[in-house]
Design a protein around this motif. Structure first.
Motif, PDB file in Angstrom:
ATOM      1  N   ALA A  72       9.645  13.748   1.931  1.00 53.64           N
ATOM      2  CA  ALA A  72       9.106  12.661   1.105  1.00 53.64           C
ATOM      3  C   ALA A  72       9.742  11.330   1.471  1.00 53.64           C
ATOM      4  CB  ALA A  72       9.329  12.979  -0.372  1.00 53.64           C
ATOM      5  N   ASN A  73      11.045  11.353   1.788  1.00 57.34           N
ATOM      6  CA  ASN A  73      11.741  10.109   2.159  1.00 57.34           C
ATOM      7  C   ASN A  73      11.203   9.539   3.460  1.00 57.34           C
ATOM      8  OD1 ASN A  73      13.359  10.201  -0.115  1.00 57.34           O
ATOM      9  ND2 ASN A  73      15.026  11.281   0.925  1.00 57.34           N
ATOM     10  N   VAL A  74      10.921  10.422   4.416  1.00 58.01           N
ATOM     11  CA  VAL A  74      10.380   9.979   5.712  1.00 58.01           C
ATOM     12  C   VAL A  74       8.995   9.372   5.515  1.00 58.01           C
ATOM     13  CG1 VAL A  74       9.542  10.746   7.962  1.00 58.01           C
ATOM     14  CG2 VAL A  74      11.726  11.598   7.097  1.00 58.01           C
ATOM     15  N   LYS A  75       8.159  10.025   4.710  1.00 57.54           N
ATOM     16  CA  LYS A  75       6.810   9.513   4.454  1.00 57.54           C
ATOM     17  C   LYS A  75       6.857   8.158   3.738  1.00 57.54           C
ATOM     18  CE  LYS A  75       4.466  13.990   4.181  1.00 57.54           C
ATOM     19  NZ  LYS A  75       3.690  14.922   3.325  1.00 57.54           N
ATOM     20  N   GLU A  76       7.766   8.034   2.774  1.00 52.11           N
ATOM     21  CA  GLU A  76       7.877   6.787   2.036  1.00 52.11           C
ATOM     22  C   GLU A  76       8.370   5.658   2.939  1.00 52.11           C
ATOM     23  OE1 GLU A  76       8.086   3.757  -0.755  1.00 52.11           O
ATOM     24  OE2 GLU A  76       6.911   5.610  -0.645  1.00 52.11           O
ATOM     25  N   ALA A  77       9.324   5.958   3.818  1.00 53.01           N
ATOM     26  CA  ALA A  77       9.827   4.944   4.751  1.00 53.01           C
ATOM     27  C   ALA A  77       8.715   4.496   5.699  1.00 53.01           C
ATOM     28  CB  ALA A  77      11.009   5.498   5.539  1.00 53.01           C
ATOM     29  N   ARG A  78       7.902   5.439   6.159  1.00 56.10           N
ATOM     30  CA  ARG A  78       6.797   5.098   7.063  1.00 56.10           C
ATOM     31  C   ARG A  78       5.750   4.255   6.324  1.00 56.10           C
ATOM     32  NH1 ARG A  78       5.015  10.149   8.747  1.00 56.10           N
ATOM     33  NH2 ARG A  78       6.740  10.129  10.239  1.00 56.10           N
ATOM     34  N   ARG A  79       5.439   4.648   5.100  1.00 52.06           N
ATOM     35  CA  ARG A  79       4.474   3.870   4.301  1.00 52.06           C
ATOM     36  C   ARG A  79       4.961   2.433   4.122  1.00 52.06           C
ATOM     37  NH1 ARG A  79       4.092   1.236   0.158  1.00 52.06           N
ATOM     38  NH2 ARG A  79       6.292   1.649  -0.295  1.00 52.06           N
ATOM     39  N   SER A 119       2.044   2.238  -9.891  1.00 54.64           N
ATOM     40  CA  SER A 119       2.056   3.694 -10.057  1.00 54.64           C
ATOM     41  C   SER A 119       3.298   4.163 -10.805  1.00 54.64           C
ATOM     42  CB  SER A 119       1.971   4.391  -8.691  1.00 54.64           C
ATOM     43  OG  SER A 119       3.086   4.055  -7.884  1.00 54.64           O
ATOM     44  N   THR A 120       4.425   3.518 -10.553  1.00 55.81           N
ATOM     45  CA  THR A 120       5.646   3.933 -11.232  1.00 55.81           C
ATOM     46  C   THR A 120       5.633   3.514 -12.707  1.00 55.81           C
ATOM     47  OG1 THR A 120       6.698   1.927 -10.363  1.00 55.81           O
ATOM     48  CG2 THR A 120       7.071   3.953  -9.162  1.00 55.81           C
ATOM     49  N   ILE A 121       5.089   2.339 -12.993  1.00 57.49           N
ATOM     50  CA  ILE A 121       4.946   1.904 -14.380  1.00 57.49           C
ATOM     51  C   ILE A 121       3.999   2.840 -15.127  1.00 57.49           C
ATOM     52  CG2 ILE A 121       4.018   0.075 -15.863  1.00 57.49           C
ATOM     53  CD1 ILE A 121       5.018  -1.951 -13.810  1.00 57.49           C
ATOM     54  N   SER A 122       2.899   3.210 -14.466  1.00 56.33           N
ATOM     55  CA  SER A 122       1.908   4.086 -15.092  1.00 56.33           C
ATOM     56  C   SER A 122       2.498   5.442 -15.457  1.00 56.33           C
ATOM     57  CB  SER A 122       0.700   4.267 -14.164  1.00 56.33           C
ATOM     58  OG  SER A 122       0.037   3.033 -13.958  1.00 56.33           O
ATOM     59  N   LYS A 123       3.394   5.937 -14.601  1.00 57.15           N
ATOM     60  CA  LYS A 123       4.004   7.237 -14.895  1.00 57.15           C
ATOM     61  C   LYS A 123       4.785   7.180 -16.202  1.00 57.15           C
ATOM     62  CE  LYS A 123       4.357   8.833 -10.106  1.00 57.15           C
ATOM     63  NZ  LYS A 123       5.258   9.096  -8.968  1.00 57.15           N
ATOM     64  N   TYR A 124       5.528   6.110 -16.393  1.00 58.92           N
ATOM     65  CA  TYR A 124       6.264   5.938 -17.638  1.00 58.92           C
ATOM     66  C   TYR A 124       5.310   5.961 -18.837  1.00 58.92           C
ATOM     67  CZ  TYR A 124      11.166   4.909 -16.582  1.00 58.92           C
ATOM     68  OH  TYR A 124      12.490   4.991 -16.250  1.00 58.92           O
ATOM     69  N   LEU A 125       4.307   5.105 -18.806  1.00 57.47           N
ATOM     70  CA  LEU A 125       3.433   4.928 -19.961  1.00 57.47           C
ATOM     71  C   LEU A 125       2.529   6.124 -20.196  1.00 57.47           C
ATOM     72  CD1 LEU A 125       2.513   1.158 -19.480  1.00 57.47           C
ATOM     73  CD2 LEU A 125       4.350   2.164 -20.830  1.00 57.47           C
ATOM     74  N   VAL A 126       2.038   6.720 -19.116  1.00 55.63           N
ATOM     75  CA  VAL A 126       1.169   7.896 -19.265  1.00 55.63           C
ATOM     76  C   VAL A 126       1.940   9.051 -19.883  1.00 55.63           C
ATOM     77  CG1 VAL A 126      -0.093   9.682 -17.990  1.00 55.63           C
ATOM     78  CG2 VAL A 126      -0.449   7.273 -17.442  1.00 55.63           C
ATOM     79  N   ALA A 164      14.225  -1.940  -5.696  1.00 55.54           N
ATOM     80  CA  ALA A 164      15.197  -1.413  -6.663  1.00 55.54           C
ATOM     81  C   ALA A 164      14.499  -0.817  -7.879  1.00 55.54           C
ATOM     82  CB  ALA A 164      16.158  -2.521  -7.087  1.00 55.54           C
ATOM     83  N   ALA A 165      13.481  -1.513  -8.384  1.00 56.21           N
ATOM     84  CA  ALA A 165      12.756  -1.021  -9.557  1.00 56.21           C
ATOM     85  C   ALA A 165      12.009   0.264  -9.243  1.00 56.21           C
ATOM     86  CB  ALA A 165      11.781  -2.089 -10.053  1.00 56.21           C
ATOM     87  N   ARG A 166      11.399   0.326  -8.055  1.00 52.59           N
ATOM     88  CA  ARG A 166      10.670   1.540  -7.671  1.00 52.59           C
ATOM     89  C   ARG A 166      11.620   2.726  -7.561  1.00 52.59           C
ATOM     90  NH1 ARG A 166       8.451  -0.018  -3.028  1.00 52.59           N
ATOM     91  NH2 ARG A 166       6.338  -0.452  -3.776  1.00 52.59           N
ATOM     92  N   LYS A 167      12.773   2.527  -6.935  1.00 51.89           N
ATOM     93  CA  LYS A 167      13.734   3.628  -6.788  1.00 51.89           C
ATOM     94  C   LYS A 167      14.250   4.095  -8.145  1.00 51.89           C
ATOM     95  CE  LYS A 167      15.321   2.262  -2.179  1.00 51.89           C
ATOM     96  NZ  LYS A 167      16.445   1.700  -1.375  1.00 51.89           N
ATOM     97  N   LYS A 168      14.488   3.153  -9.044  1.00 52.81           N
ATOM     98  CA  LYS A 168      14.989   3.507 -10.367  1.00 52.81           C
ATOM     99  C   LYS A 168      13.971   4.332 -11.145  1.00 52.81           C
ATOM    100  CE  LYS A 168      16.942   1.473 -14.588  1.00 52.81           C
ATOM    101  NZ  LYS A 168      16.091   2.221 -15.519  1.00 52.81           N
ATOM    102  N   VAL A 169      12.727   3.867 -11.158  1.00 45.98           N
ATOM    103  CA  VAL A 169      11.688   4.574 -11.897  1.00 45.98           C
ATOM    104  C   VAL A 169      11.418   5.947 -11.287  1.00 45.98           C
ATOM    105  CG1 VAL A 169       9.274   4.518 -12.600  1.00 45.98           C
ATOM    106  CG2 VAL A 169      10.642   2.436 -12.692  1.00 45.98           C
TER     107      VAL A 169
END
Length: 486
Positions: free
Chosen positions: A121-128, A332-339, A235-240
């Protein structure tokens, strides 16, 4: 600094590209080469929102696109790493400097010796992330790179890649043709014939807003601002993501019992950062905004003696671009919290709206004199498209206000067009009856049910939290409260 000063001109503009490599405004030197900007979109925002594995175990990328000149947003055709690689090669043939922009490698998978699906997942995220940086930098080349005679050809490759083609038109908002493969995600409601008296003023307001937003687009290209926003978003994405991962692994039995206050707390921090960036730009660039508004192009924008409407447009344009730069990559990360936090409420709401969707207007206690022969179709369309399908919170909030105003307009129009006619479940009165607050809410509830908006409870929490603080005390706040009540 940012170059390409002529890019804020009309689509027919151009720049001189002298042989000495320096950009000038004057055209006339025999050694100069005219750089046409015809068909070049001057402010396209792109974000790779996520990646997924298709049926052939290839990693596909979802690209969200927004064009500031037309105000349209859409999802580009699904793209793969090989598509990005082909795009890069095609552009390098026209502009060698593109090779200096970092581009990710595929490792052994590029030689057929590995499977993309097996990457971590880390490799895919870095590539994205690297592909997103590459795409955003080449799109901003009209301002950041050294201009060259093949700029328009580069733009053709880029715009085709995300599924749009620029066309020549007298109207800026129609000068964009979207590929049939894209998933359109724009508000197209209320395309009624314009009022001849108000059209010049409305057109001037729209073009002023878009001009200011294109200016702000360039502000976010400044290295200091770009670094600030990128660091915060990362930073916010990693935290969430870390907190949601913990939620999935350690609290699976209570997955949908995330504390609402805890969820809103982190979302509010993101909102606070956006507010600070917005205020910084509004304060630091106010003189430039005023200078832009004084151009002859906006001469039709009148009857604003105290500049209240003008300053509201400034604020609206800045807010929209701030949300594009900060909210969209964190969506997407905000939505995960609220959903997660409002999951149970939204399940209950889904069952309620399902049971109500076929009920007539009389069931909602809409008074006979205010029942619509069209079932308020135009209003539910605004809610469905403007609130349900758009991405940015500020656009969703504008759609709620538009829907509320459409109720009043449609009620007045139908009362004048259909006097003393029988209605399918009650007679229509001939006399003009003012639409009061007690009449408005049942109509709004009916339209809300017909719009079939997904996860409305989480959506209300999002809009309440993300709304510009100044707008919460005005018209937007009033109609948002009506939306929440519905």
């Amino acid at each position: 600094g940012l170059n390409g000063e002529g890019a804020l001109r009309g689509v027919g503009g151009g720049l001189a590209y002298p042989s000495n490599g320096r950009i000038t405004r004057a055209v006339g030197d025999l050694n100069d080469v005219f750089v046409p900007l015809v068909g070049v979109r001057k402010a396209i925002n792109v974000r790779i929102l996520n990646s997924f594995t298709d049926s052939r175990n290839r990693t596909a990328f979802t690209i969200w696109t927004h064009d500031n000149e037309s105000g349209k947003e859409w999802y580009a055709p699904v793209r793969y790493y090989s598509d990005f690689k082909e795009l890069r090669l095609a552009i390098i043939r026209l502009d060698k400097t593109v090779s200096d922009i970092p581009f990710p490698s595929l490792g052994w998978a590029g030689f057929g010796l590995s499977n993309e699906a097996r990457d971590s997942a880390n490799v895919k995220e870095a590539r994205r992330n690297q592909l997103e940086i590459f795409l955003r930098r080449v799109f901003a080349g009209v301002y950041r790179a050294r201009l060259h005679p093949y700029l328009a050809e580069v733009a053709v490759h880029l715009q085709t890649f995300v599924g749009c083609d620029a066309i020549l038109s007298d109207y800026e908002d129609s000068g964009l043709a979207l590929n049939h493969q894209v998933a359109i995600n724009e508000t197209v409601y209320c395309k009624r014939a314009p009022n001849a008296k108000s059209e010049p003023d409305n057109s001037a307001r729209l073009h002023l807003k878009r001009s200011i937003q294109r200016y702000v687009y360039r502000i976010f290209l400044l290295p200091s601002v770009e670094t600030l926003v990128t660091q915060y978003v990362d930073a916010a994405r990693k935290k969430v993501l870390s907190e949601v991962t913990t939620l999935n692994t350690k609290q699976k039995p209570n997955l949908f019992k995330l504390d609402k206050d805890a969820a809103l707390s982190d979302v509010e921090k993101i909102r606070d950062f956006m507010d600070q960036v917005q205020d910084l730009i509004l304060e630091g660039c106010h003189e430039d905004f005023v200078s832009i508004s004084q151009r002859r192009d906006f001469a039709a924008f009148k009857d604003d003696v105290d500049n209240i409407t003008r300053d509201d447009l400034f604020r609206e344009a800045v807010r929209e671009q701030v949300e594009i730069e900060v909210y969209v990559p964190l969506r997407s990360t905000i939505s995960k919290y609220l959903v997660y936090a409002w999951f149970n409420e939204d399940v209950e709401m889904k069952h309620k709206t399902k049971a109500l969707e076929n009920k007539p207007q009389s069931y909602f206690k809409i008074q006979p004199e205010h029942r619509s022969r069209s079932d308020w179709k135009s209003v539910s369309t605004i809610l469905e498209e403007g609130v349900g399908r758009s991405t940015l919170p500020c656009v969703k909030l504008r759609a709620i206000v538009d829907a509320a105003k459409e109720i009043t307009r449609l009620d007045s129009e139908e009362r004048s067009c259909f006097p003393e006619k029988s209605f399918f479940d009650a007679p229509v009165l001939t006399k003009t009856v003012t639409l009061g607050a007690d009449d408005f809410l049942p109509i709004f509830i009916f339209c809300f049910v017909q719009a079939k908006i997904e996860r409305p409870c989480a959506l209300c929490a999002l809009l309440q939290t993300m709304c510009d603080p100044l707008k919460l005390n005005g018209e937007t706040g009033y109609y948002l409260a009506s939306f929440q009540a519905a």
